[in-house]
Design an enzyme around this catalytic site. Structure first.
Site, mmCIF file in Angstrom:
data_model
loop_
_atom_site.group_PDB
_atom_site.id
_atom_site.type_symbol
_atom_site.label_atom_id
_atom_site.label_comp_id
_atom_site.label_asym_id
_atom_site.label_seq_id
_atom_site.Cartn_x
_atom_site.Cartn_y
_atom_site.Cartn_z
ATOM 1 N N VAL A 106 4.711 88.716 85.908
ATOM 2 C CA VAL A 106 6.074 88.709 84.690
ATOM 3 C C VAL A 106 6.490 87.379 84.548
ATOM 4 O O VAL A 106 6.767 86.392 85.274
ATOM 5 C CB VAL A 106 7.031 89.341 85.233
ATOM 6 C CG1 VAL A 106 8.219 89.863 84.445
ATOM 7 C CG2 VAL A 106 6.380 91.074 85.558
ATOM 8 N N CYS A 107 6.758 86.896 83.159
ATOM 9 C CA CYS A 107 7.777 85.691 82.645
ATOM 10 C C CYS A 107 6.685 84.434 83.265
ATOM 11 O O CYS A 107 5.363 84.370 83.433
ATOM 12 C CB CYS A 107 8.913 85.904 83.307
ATOM 13 S SG CYS A 107 10.123 84.637 82.546
#
Length: 326
Positions: A106-107
Site C-alpha cells: 500500500v502506498c
C-alpha cells in the site's frame, strides 16, 4: 472455507491508514462470511515491539517478524518510515516475502519492496507523489503512475492511503465473491466501484492549473462543456491565441496536451453518468462529447480495460442509493 492468513508488516513511521484500511476490509470478511475467519490477521514488527505511526499513534504488534508464520498474504504498508528503512526490514522482506502466496503493498510500501529487489521486472504503482522517485531509483521496475492499484501475477501494489481499501476489496471479491466484498464495502460506507485501473486523480487534479487566466478559463470550459467542440482550433480561439501558441502554452502550464486533457475530462464525465444516472451508453456518449457509442467504447477499453456497458453494470450506484460526494 479456505483460510488465507494475512501478515501485516509494522515499522516506525508507518502510515496508520495503510494498515487499518485493508485490515478492516479483511476483518469485515469474518463478520460477513462467519467462522472460521477467512483472513486470520497478524501484525509483526522487527523485534515484536510496538511502533509509532507517522501521525503519532502507537500500534502494538502481535509478535516479531522472525517468529511470524508464513502467510498467504503479506501486506507491506507505506509511510514516512519507508524513506530510510531499517536494513534488517529490507533484508527480511528480501528473504521472506517471496514465500508468501500473495504480496501486497500500500502506498510507499512499494518502495520497500523495490529496495528488496522484489519489483524487478514487475509492473507496479505507488502514491502519485513517489512514482517518479520509484522509477528514478529503481529503473528495473515498470512504474505505472496512473492506476489506483496494479496487479502483476501474485503481486499487487496500490496508490496512496484509501487505495489500499480498494485493493483489499478487490482481493476479497476475487477470493470470496462480489456479494461478500459489496457487503463489507457497505459496512465501511465506501463504494465497491473503483476498478484498479481508475486514475489516481480526476482530470482536473491530474493536470496542473494554468497560471494565465485565458488558459484557466479554457480548462473550466472543457470541464463544464465536454460535449462542445473542444478541438485545438476552437479552444485556441476561446483563449485568443493561435493554435500553435495555445497548444504549446497549454502543455507548458498544465503538464499535458489539450487533447489529452479533453480525453480525461470526457472519460471522467462519461464514467460519472454511467455510475450515477439511469441513462444508457448512447446517452452518455452524446453527453460526454464522444459522438458515437463506438468512440466511447474505444476510449473506455483503452483507458479502463472494459467497455462502457460492462462498466455501467459493475459500478452503477443502485437505485435509491445516494452517490458519494465528488
Amino acid at each position: 472455507m479456505t483460510q488465507r492468513p494475512v501478515l501485516v508488516v509494522l515499522f516506525d513511521g508507518v502510515q496508520s491508514l495503510d494498515v487499518t484500511g485493508p485490515v478492516e476490509v479483511f476483518a469485515g470478511a469474518h463478520q460477513v462470511a462467519g467462522a472460521p475467519a477467512p483472513y486470520p490477521i497478524r501484525t509483526a514488527s522487527l523485534d515484536g515491539a510496538p511502533v509509532r505511526t507517522g501521525s503519532g499513534l502507537r500500534l502494538a504488534a502481535d509478535g516479531s517478524l522472525a517468529d511470524a508464520p508464513r502467510p498467504h498474504t503479506l501486506l507491506v504498508p507505506g509511510g514516512d518510515g519507508t524513506r530510510d528503512p531499517d536494513p534488517r526490514l529490507v533484508d527480511w522482506l528480501r528473504v521472506h516475502a517471496p514465500r508468501a502466496e500473495r504480496l501486497v503493498s500500500v502506498c510507499t510500501g512499494a518502495v520497500l519492496l523495490a529496495r528488496a529487489g522484489l519489483l524487478d521486472g514487475r509492473r507496479a504503482t505507488t502514491h502519485w507523489a513517489f512514482c517518479d522517485h520509484l522509477a528514478r531509483h529503481h529503473p528495473e521496475v515498470e512504474v505505472d503512475p496512473d492506476p489506483i492499484f496494479v496487479r502483476d501475477g501474485t503481486l499487487a501494489t496500490s496508490a496512496g492511503v484509501t487505495a489500499g481499501i480498494d485493493l483489499a476489496l478487490a482481493l476479497v471479491e476475487e477470493d470470496l465473491g462480489r456479494d461478500v466484498a459489496l457487503t463489507i464495502a457497505r459496512h465501511l460506507v465506501v463504494f465497491l466501484r473503483r476498478p484498479g485501473n481508475q486514475a489516481q486523480f480526476s482530470a482536473q487534479l491530474a493536470a496542473q492549473t494554468a497560471r494565465r487566466e485565458p488558459l484557466r478559463e479554457v480548462q473550466r470550459f472543457i470541464t463544464e462543456h465536454p460535449s462542445a467542440d473542444l478541438s485545438v482550433d476552437a479552444l485556441a480561439a476561446r483563449a485568443r491565441l493561435s493554435p500553435r501558441h495555445f497548444a504549446r502554452a497549454f502543455r507548458a502550464e498544465t503538464g499535458t496536451t489539450p487533447g489529452r486533457y479533453v480525453e480525461r475530462v470526457r472519460l471522467e464525465h462519461a464514467r460519472r453518468l454511467l455510475e450515477d444516472t439511469g441513462g444508457g451508453v448512447q446517452e452518455a456518449a452524446r453527453a460526454a462529447g464522444y459522438g458515437t457509442p463506438e468512440a466511447m467504447r474505444r476510449a473506455f477499453v483503452k483507458a479502463l480495460g472494459t467497455p462502457p456497458a460492462e462498466y455501467r453494470r459493475r459500478f452503477r450506484t443502485p437505485p435509491g442509493t445516494t452517490a458519494p460526494a465528488r
